[in-house]
Write a protein that holds these residues in place. Structure first.
Motif, PDB file in Angstrom:
ATOM      1  N   ASP A 137       0.846  -1.193   0.000  1.00 42.46           N
ATOM      2  CA  ASP A 137       0.000   0.000   0.000  1.00 42.46           C
ATOM      3  C   ASP A 137       0.880   1.242   0.000  1.00 42.46           C
ATOM      4  OD1 ASP A 137      -2.916  -1.039   0.495  1.00 42.46           O
ATOM      5  OD2 ASP A 137      -1.628  -2.200   1.820  1.00 42.46           O
ATOM      6  N   VAL A 138       0.586   2.163  -0.918  1.00 42.47           N
ATOM      7  CA  VAL A 138       1.403   3.367  -1.046  1.00 42.47           C
ATOM      8  C   VAL A 138       1.056   4.392   0.026  1.00 42.47           C
ATOM      9  CG1 VAL A 138       2.099   5.209  -2.638  1.00 42.47           C
ATOM     10  CG2 VAL A 138       1.701   2.916  -3.505  1.00 42.47           C
ATOM     11  N   GLY A 139      -0.120   4.268   0.633  1.00 42.48           N
ATOM     12  CA  GLY A 139      -0.458   5.159   1.736  1.00 42.48           C
ATOM     13  C   GLY A 139      -1.587   6.125   1.448  1.00 42.48           C
ATOM     14  N   TYR A 140      -2.250   5.983   0.318  1.00 38.10           N
ATOM     15  CA  TYR A 140      -3.384   6.850   0.012  1.00 38.10           C
ATOM     16  C   TYR A 140      -4.335   6.098  -0.921  1.00 38.10           C
ATOM     17  CZ  TYR A 140      -1.208   7.621  -4.579  1.00 38.10           C
ATOM     18  OH  TYR A 140      -0.672   7.439  -5.826  1.00 38.10           O
ATOM     19  N   GLU A 141      -5.562   6.593  -0.976  1.00 35.57           N
ATOM     20  CA  GLU A 141      -6.524   6.118  -1.952  1.00 35.57           C
ATOM     21  C   GLU A 141      -6.779   7.224  -2.963  1.00 35.57           C
ATOM     22  OE1 GLU A 141      -9.994   4.734   0.139  1.00 35.57           O
ATOM     23  OE2 GLU A 141      -9.011   2.867   0.748  1.00 35.57           O
ATOM     24  N   ALA A 142      -7.328   6.849  -4.102  1.00 39.47           N
ATOM     25  CA  ALA A 142      -7.603   7.817  -5.164  1.00 39.47           C
ATOM     26  C   ALA A 142      -9.059   7.690  -5.591  1.00 39.47           C
ATOM     27  CB  ALA A 142      -6.680   7.577  -6.357  1.00 39.47           C
ATOM     28  N   VAL A 151      -4.352   2.339  -3.804  1.00 40.94           N
ATOM     29  CA  VAL A 151      -3.187   2.449  -4.678  1.00 40.94           C
ATOM     30  C   VAL A 151      -2.046   1.647  -4.066  1.00 40.94           C
ATOM     31  CG1 VAL A 151      -1.602   4.015  -5.852  1.00 40.94           C
ATOM     32  CG2 VAL A 151      -3.969   4.733  -5.410  1.00 40.94           C
ATOM     33  N   LEU A 152      -1.482   0.767  -4.874  1.00 43.53           N
ATOM     34  CA  LEU A 152      -0.384  -0.071  -4.427  1.00 43.53           C
ATOM     35  C   LEU A 152       0.811   0.139  -5.347  1.00 43.53           C
ATOM     36  CD1 LEU A 152      -3.241  -2.018  -4.522  1.00 43.53           C
ATOM     37  CD2 LEU A 152      -1.817  -3.218  -2.864  1.00 43.53           C
ATOM     38  N   ASP A 161       9.280   5.184  -3.257  1.00 46.51           N
ATOM     39  CA  ASP A 161       9.065   6.413  -2.492  1.00 46.51           C
ATOM     40  C   ASP A 161       7.580   6.790  -2.573  1.00 46.51           C
ATOM     41  OD1 ASP A 161       8.806   9.060  -1.640  1.00 46.51           O
ATOM     42  OD2 ASP A 161      10.715   9.688  -2.490  1.00 46.51           O
ATOM     43  N   PRO A 162       6.815   6.679  -1.470  1.00 48.11           N
ATOM     44  CA  PRO A 162       5.372   6.949  -1.524  1.00 48.11           C
ATOM     45  C   PRO A 162       5.025   8.359  -1.974  1.00 48.11           C
ATOM     46  CG  PRO A 162       5.932   5.748   0.474  1.00 48.11           C
ATOM     47  CD  PRO A 162       7.226   6.162  -0.149  1.00 48.11           C
ATOM     48  N   ALA A 163       5.750   9.369  -1.480  1.00 46.52           N
ATOM     49  CA  ALA A 163       5.441  10.752  -1.861  1.00 46.52           C
ATOM     50  C   ALA A 163       5.678  10.974  -3.348  1.00 46.52           C
ATOM     51  CB  ALA A 163       6.273  11.721  -1.025  1.00 46.52           C
TER      52      ALA A 163
END
Length: 201
Positions: A137-142, A151-152, A161-163
């Motif tokens: 998991d990248v740390g956010y949804e869209a 979002v993965l 890099d998640p950011a």
């Protein structure tokens, strides 16, 4: 017989896959128009790949290439070919193919409190599939055209890099949509920060 390989799909093959496979596997709200796919292929920013065993098409992957990241727009196993590990093989092969990039991103429909239990169960299985294949998991949804996605991402060396991923994800949609449509239908991330960020731009 030799194992599967990834090979580019021709425009004719993309049309056939879209009509007979992708349209059956993805609901209308999640389907990019065929003309948009073909135009992006012509513009050199979109890869259409088939998973082939000899002359037999087992599956397909459609990918949107940004400056650094690659978005896995669609991944599908052809009807009658499922349950044989083809999807897992394709994700491993794609990870190696794009190992030179900052990472692969995938949008998978998120579980939601308003969805029927059987729908959430299907979404959970899809998310679990990506996680088993090395995506995190990248740390956010869209929220994209009214569909909420988890979002993965995956990078071969594990250093995604998640950011940077979120910025690149957003930049892809900014690059192709008129500003009016982008502001109305694309929310990356899909939370309260969106309003603040858009008011600043």
């Amino acid at each position: 017989m030799s194992g599967p390989v990834l090979r580019p799909l021709s425009r004719k093959q993309v049309r056939r896959v879209y009509r007979w496979e992708l349209s059956a596997a993805f609901p209308p709200a999640e389907r990019r128009p065929l003309w948009s796919i073909l135009r992006m292929m012509d513009d050199g920013v979109y890869d259409a790949l088939g998973c082939w065993r000899g002359d037999e098409l087992l599956g397909y992957a459609l990918l949107w290439r940004g400056a650094d990241f690659v978005l896995l727009d669609y991944l599908g196993v052809c009807q009658g070919k499922r349950g044989q590990g083809t999807g897992t093989w394709m994700l491993e092969a794609l990870s190696r193919r794009y190992a030179h990039t900052a990472g692969l991103l995938a949008e998978a429909e998120a579980e939601g409190p308003g969805a029927p239990p059987e729908v959430n169960a299907l979404r959970a299985r899809r998310l679990a599939f990506y996680r088993r294949c090395g995506f995190t998991d990248v740390g956010y949804e869209a929220d994209i055209f009214g569909v909420r996605y988890a979002v993965l991402g995956r990078r071969e060396d594990g250093s995604l890099d998640p950011a940077a991923a979120m910025a690149a994800h957003d930049a892809l949609y900014r690059s192709r949509l008129p500003r009016r449509l982008y502001r109305r239908f694309i929310h990356i991330p899909a939370d309260g920060e969106v309003t603040e960020r858009r008011n600043e731009t």
